[in-house]
Design a protein around this motif. Structure first.
Motif, PDB file in Angstrom:
ATOM      1  N   LEU A 143     -17.264  -5.028  -9.149  1.00  0.00           N
ATOM      2  CA  LEU A 143     -16.291  -5.556  -8.195  1.00  0.00           C
ATOM      3  C   LEU A 143     -15.538  -4.432  -7.499  1.00  0.00           C
ATOM      4  O   LEU A 143     -15.439  -4.420  -6.266  1.00  0.00           O
ATOM      5  CB  LEU A 143     -15.305  -6.490  -8.893  1.00  0.00           C
ATOM      6  CG  LEU A 143     -14.175  -7.056  -8.016  1.00  0.00           C
ATOM      7  CD1 LEU A 143     -14.745  -7.863  -6.860  1.00  0.00           C
ATOM      8  CD2 LEU A 143     -13.219  -7.914  -8.845  1.00  0.00           C
ATOM      9  N   LEU A 144     -15.016  -3.481  -8.262  1.00  0.00           N
ATOM     10  CA  LEU A 144     -14.289  -2.375  -7.647  1.00  0.00           C
ATOM     11  C   LEU A 144     -15.211  -1.526  -6.791  1.00  0.00           C
ATOM     12  O   LEU A 144     -14.822  -1.066  -5.709  1.00  0.00           O
ATOM     13  CB  LEU A 144     -13.625  -1.510  -8.716  1.00  0.00           C
ATOM     14  CG  LEU A 144     -12.807  -0.312  -8.202  1.00  0.00           C
ATOM     15  CD1 LEU A 144     -11.705  -0.756  -7.242  1.00  0.00           C
ATOM     16  CD2 LEU A 144     -12.217   0.482  -9.368  1.00  0.00           C
ATOM     17  N   GLN A 145     -16.438  -1.327  -7.237  1.00  0.00           N
ATOM     18  CA  GLN A 145     -17.391  -0.551  -6.452  1.00  0.00           C
ATOM     19  C   GLN A 145     -17.620  -1.194  -5.080  1.00  0.00           C
ATOM     20  O   GLN A 145     -17.578  -0.528  -4.042  1.00  0.00           O
ATOM     21  CB  GLN A 145     -18.723  -0.443  -7.201  1.00  0.00           C
ATOM     22  CG  GLN A 145     -18.675   0.418  -8.448  1.00  0.00           C
ATOM     23  CD  GLN A 145     -20.001   0.400  -9.175  1.00  0.00           C
ATOM     24  OE1 GLN A 145     -20.165  -0.269 -10.194  1.00  0.00           O
ATOM     25  NE2 GLN A 145     -20.973   1.133  -8.657  1.00  0.00           N
ATOM     26  N   MET A 146     -17.866  -2.491  -5.083  1.00  0.00           N
ATOM     27  CA  MET A 146     -18.113  -3.182  -3.819  1.00  0.00           C
ATOM     28  C   MET A 146     -16.863  -3.209  -2.945  1.00  0.00           C
ATOM     29  O   MET A 146     -16.946  -3.077  -1.715  1.00  0.00           O
ATOM     30  CB  MET A 146     -18.607  -4.598  -4.087  1.00  0.00           C
ATOM     31  CG  MET A 146     -19.979  -4.659  -4.736  1.00  0.00           C
ATOM     32  SD  MET A 146     -20.626  -6.344  -4.871  1.00  0.00           S
ATOM     33  CE  MET A 146     -20.973  -6.741  -3.156  1.00  0.00           C
ATOM     34  N   LYS A 147     -15.710  -3.352  -3.563  1.00  0.00           N
ATOM     35  CA  LYS A 147     -14.472  -3.354  -2.790  1.00  0.00           C
ATOM     36  C   LYS A 147     -14.222  -2.000  -2.136  1.00  0.00           C
ATOM     37  O   LYS A 147     -13.760  -1.923  -0.990  1.00  0.00           O
ATOM     38  CB  LYS A 147     -13.291  -3.738  -3.682  1.00  0.00           C
ATOM     39  CG  LYS A 147     -13.235  -5.224  -4.031  1.00  0.00           C
ATOM     40  CD  LYS A 147     -12.119  -5.542  -5.007  1.00  0.00           C
ATOM     41  CE  LYS A 147     -10.744  -5.264  -4.420  1.00  0.00           C
ATOM     42  NZ  LYS A 147      -9.666  -5.657  -5.369  1.00  0.00           N
ATOM     43  N   GLU A 148     -14.548  -0.910  -2.856  1.00  0.00           N
ATOM     44  CA  GLU A 148     -14.348   0.405  -2.226  1.00  0.00           C
ATOM     45  C   GLU A 148     -15.304   0.603  -1.054  1.00  0.00           C
ATOM     46  O   GLU A 148     -14.907   1.127  -0.011  1.00  0.00           O
ATOM     47  CB  GLU A 148     -14.521   1.543  -3.234  1.00  0.00           C
ATOM     48  CG  GLU A 148     -14.217   2.877  -2.570  1.00  0.00           C
ATOM     49  CD  GLU A 148     -14.331   4.091  -3.470  1.00  0.00           C
ATOM     50  OE1 GLU A 148     -13.882   5.178  -3.029  1.00  0.00           O
ATOM     51  OE2 GLU A 148     -14.860   3.972  -4.592  1.00  0.00           O
ATOM     52  N   VAL A 149     -16.552   0.212  -1.216  1.00  0.00           N
ATOM     53  CA  VAL A 149     -17.491   0.301  -0.097  1.00  0.00           C
ATOM     54  C   VAL A 149     -16.982  -0.512   1.092  1.00  0.00           C
ATOM     55  O   VAL A 149     -16.991  -0.053   2.235  1.00  0.00           O
ATOM     56  CB  VAL A 149     -18.897  -0.160  -0.524  1.00  0.00           C
ATOM     57  CG1 VAL A 149     -19.825  -0.271   0.685  1.00  0.00           C
ATOM     58  CG2 VAL A 149     -19.485   0.808  -1.551  1.00  0.00           C
ATOM     59  N   ALA A 150     -16.491  -1.717   0.826  1.00  0.00           N
ATOM     60  CA  ALA A 150     -15.955  -2.560   1.892  1.00  0.00           C
ATOM     61  C   ALA A 150     -14.727  -1.919   2.534  1.00  0.00           C
ATOM     62  O   ALA A 150     -14.565  -1.959   3.759  1.00  0.00           O
ATOM     63  CB  ALA A 150     -15.603  -3.944   1.345  1.00  0.00           C
ATOM     64  N   ALA A 151     -13.864  -1.337   1.709  1.00  0.00           N
ATOM     65  CA  ALA A 151     -12.646  -0.717   2.233  1.00  0.00           C
ATOM     66  C   ALA A 151     -12.988   0.467   3.123  1.00  0.00           C
ATOM     67  O   ALA A 151     -12.468   0.593   4.246  1.00  0.00           O
ATOM     68  CB  ALA A 151     -11.745  -0.272   1.080  1.00  0.00           C
ATOM     69  N   HIS A 313     -10.859  -6.217   9.512  1.00  0.00           N
ATOM     70  CA  HIS A 313     -12.214  -5.795   9.167  1.00  0.00           C
ATOM     71  C   HIS A 313     -12.427  -5.834   7.657  1.00  0.00           C
ATOM     72  O   HIS A 313     -13.481  -6.279   7.178  1.00  0.00           O
ATOM     73  CB  HIS A 313     -12.488  -4.388   9.702  1.00  0.00           C
ATOM     74  CG  HIS A 313     -12.910  -4.342  11.131  1.00  0.00           C
ATOM     75  ND1 HIS A 313     -12.014  -4.435  12.178  1.00  0.00           N
ATOM     76  CD2 HIS A 313     -14.142  -4.239  11.701  1.00  0.00           C
ATOM     77  CE1 HIS A 313     -12.676  -4.383  13.330  1.00  0.00           C
ATOM     78  NE2 HIS A 313     -13.963  -4.260  13.065  1.00  0.00           N
ATOM     79  N   TYR A 314     -11.450  -5.394   6.912  1.00  0.00           N
ATOM     80  CA  TYR A 314     -11.577  -5.382   5.450  1.00  0.00           C
ATOM     81  C   TYR A 314     -11.764  -6.800   4.910  1.00  0.00           C
ATOM     82  O   TYR A 314     -12.683  -7.064   4.114  1.00  0.00           O
ATOM     83  CB  TYR A 314     -10.346  -4.727   4.836  1.00  0.00           C
ATOM     84  CG  TYR A 314     -10.345  -4.651   3.322  1.00  0.00           C
ATOM     85  CD1 TYR A 314     -11.481  -4.269   2.614  1.00  0.00           C
ATOM     86  CD2 TYR A 314      -9.196  -4.963   2.598  1.00  0.00           C
ATOM     87  CE1 TYR A 314     -11.475  -4.186   1.232  1.00  0.00           C
ATOM     88  CE2 TYR A 314      -9.175  -4.882   1.210  1.00  0.00           C
ATOM     89  CZ  TYR A 314     -10.315  -4.494   0.533  1.00  0.00           C
ATOM     90  OH  TYR A 314     -10.302  -4.421  -0.842  1.00  0.00           O
ATOM     91  N   LEU A 315     -10.937  -7.721   5.339  1.00  0.00           N
ATOM     92  CA  LEU A 315     -11.048  -9.102   4.870  1.00  0.00           C
ATOM     93  C   LEU A 315     -12.378  -9.734   5.289  1.00  0.00           C
ATOM     94  O   LEU A 315     -13.022 -10.449   4.515  1.00  0.00           O
ATOM     95  CB  LEU A 315      -9.869  -9.929   5.400  1.00  0.00           C
ATOM     96  CG  LEU A 315      -8.481  -9.487   4.941  1.00  0.00           C
ATOM     97  CD1 LEU A 315      -7.401 -10.327   5.617  1.00  0.00           C
ATOM     98  CD2 LEU A 315      -8.352  -9.575   3.427  1.00  0.00           C
ATOM     99  N   TYR A 316     -12.792  -9.459   6.507  1.00  0.00           N
ATOM    100  CA  TYR A 316     -14.058  -9.975   7.031  1.00  0.00           C
ATOM    101  C   TYR A 316     -15.235  -9.437   6.219  1.00  0.00           C
ATOM    102  O   TYR A 316     -16.155 -10.183   5.836  1.00  0.00           O
ATOM    103  CB  TYR A 316     -14.175  -9.564   8.492  1.00  0.00           C
ATOM    104  CG  TYR A 316     -15.444  -9.962   9.198  1.00  0.00           C
ATOM    105  CD1 TYR A 316     -15.762 -11.299   9.443  1.00  0.00           C
ATOM    106  CD2 TYR A 316     -16.328  -8.987   9.674  1.00  0.00           C
ATOM    107  CE1 TYR A 316     -16.917 -11.648  10.129  1.00  0.00           C
ATOM    108  CE2 TYR A 316     -17.482  -9.326  10.354  1.00  0.00           C
ATOM    109  CZ  TYR A 316     -17.777 -10.662  10.581  1.00  0.00           C
ATOM    110  OH  TYR A 316     -18.923 -11.005  11.259  1.00  0.00           O
TER     111      TYR A 316
END
Length: 354
Positions: A143-151, A313-316
């Motif tokens: 989860l954190l990995q994907m969130k950082e990529v998204a961020a 963009h982050y939320l999207y």
């Protein structure tokens, strides 16, 4: 089409003071000391990586494990190619697939985009491979990995978008539309740094890349960070997507000033705010990543569009990745509207002063 390659932050690297700039790159960020060996390994593995990505093969992703000073370290094929505790986790290609990249940047190769055919998933993964052993996209669980990529990619998408509310697909679908500033206002050569980062004859240092770089001193610092001579060849950032992504990830991962965190450290929770940070309303949040990257050009100015565009963009992207925007946290974690800037332009003379 309305061109919106972001010019509201002409100093996307809030540059160090002249004193800090005179330090060696490894002094600015000691974790970059292994880059020379890492770069060589990555270059040697590049062909294998391309073949693996095209074939979707996992044969080269076998994890090798060792104990070093009592701690577990791993190597994981070409993508995580030097010993690191972070390489014991899943790699970015394990949690972020090519179809997801295509969903996030679905309009980048539209005929009316300005960088058709330039940006691709393979270039992003090859660039990320230099930084995965340092924790980029490999910190924590999935989860954190994907969130950082998204961020990280939300900053990239917002800064390279050519979308507005009228264009098909909406304004958030047009990230990676640009790879350069289309109508440079100047050559962005600052003679204040003529001894450390002298401008190359005939070179222009206008905005280029995934997190657009401006000014000779920023090209010089980023080039040192990724071991590419961007000072003499700034054009590389609009000719090679892997280098362009590398420079952007370097900026995300690197402390530009010793007493300030990197955006990565902020986002993954490796930074503990001081009392002064708390008083300035800066915490380990997505909003503070905008602060350390752009300072008062985005933060501390109230509810302004440059800030809201990045948040949107982050939320999207979280939605498109199947994570869900509720994982972004409350609004106070997303915004930097009331934060004091890490690097105010009104402070004593620095490279960003005009």
């Amino acid at each position: 089409m309305k061109e919106t390659f972001d010019l509201t932050t002409p100093f996307p690297f809030i540059s160090p003071t002249s004193e800090n700039l005179r330090e060696k790159p490894t002094q600015r960020n000691p974790t970059m000391a292994d880059f020379s060996k890492a770069t060589a390994l990555i270059l040697m593995a590049a062909l294998l990586a391309n073949l693996a990505l095209m074939a979707g093969a996992d044969d080269d992703k076998e994890i090798r494990v060792r104990k070093h000073k009592g701690k577990k370290e791993c190597i994981q094929g070409w993508e995580c190619s030097w010993w690191s505790r972070y390489c014991c986790n899943q790699t970015i290609s394990d949690v972020f697939a090519v179809y997801q990249f295509e969903n996030l940047f679905s309009k980048r190769n539209s005929p009316i985009a300005h960088a058709v055919g330039f940006w691709d998933y393979r270039s992003f993964i090859l660039a990320a491979a230099m930084f995965e052993p340092l924790g980029f996209g490999t910190t924590g669980g999935k989860l954190l990995q994907m969130k950082e990529v998204a961020a990280f990619l939300s900053h990239v998408g917002a800064k390279t978008s050519c979308g507005d509310g009228v264009i098909t697909g909406g304004p958030l679908a047009w990230g990676l539309c640009f790879n350069r500033e289309m109508s440079p206002m100047q050559d962005y050569c600052d003679d204040f740094y003529k001894y450390l980062y002298p401008c190359a004859p005939g070179a222009s240092y206008y905005g280029r890349g995934a997190l657009p770089i401006y000014w000779n001193y920023n090209y010089g610092a980023a080039g040192e960070g990724i071991k590419v001579d961007l000072l003499h060849h700034p054009e590389y950032l609009e000719q090679n997507a892997t280098i362009a992504f590398q420079a952007a990830i370097w900026r995300w991962m690197t402390r530009i000033k010793k007493d300030q965190p990197s955006a990565h450290e902020i986002f993954v929770g490796d930074w503990k705010p001081t009392k002064n940070d708390t008083l300035a309303k800066r915490g380990p949040t997505f909003g503070t990543t905008m602060n350390v990257l752009y300072g008062e050009y985005t933060c501390g100015q109230g509810d302004i569009n440059p800030m809201n565009t990045i948040i949107s963009h982050y939320l999207y992207y979280l939605d498109l990745l199947g994570i869900g925007r509720e994982q972004a946290g409350p609004n106070e974690d997303l915004t930097c509207a009331e934060q004091e800037a890490f690097n105010p332009a009104s402070s004593p003379k620095t490279a960003t002063s005009s």
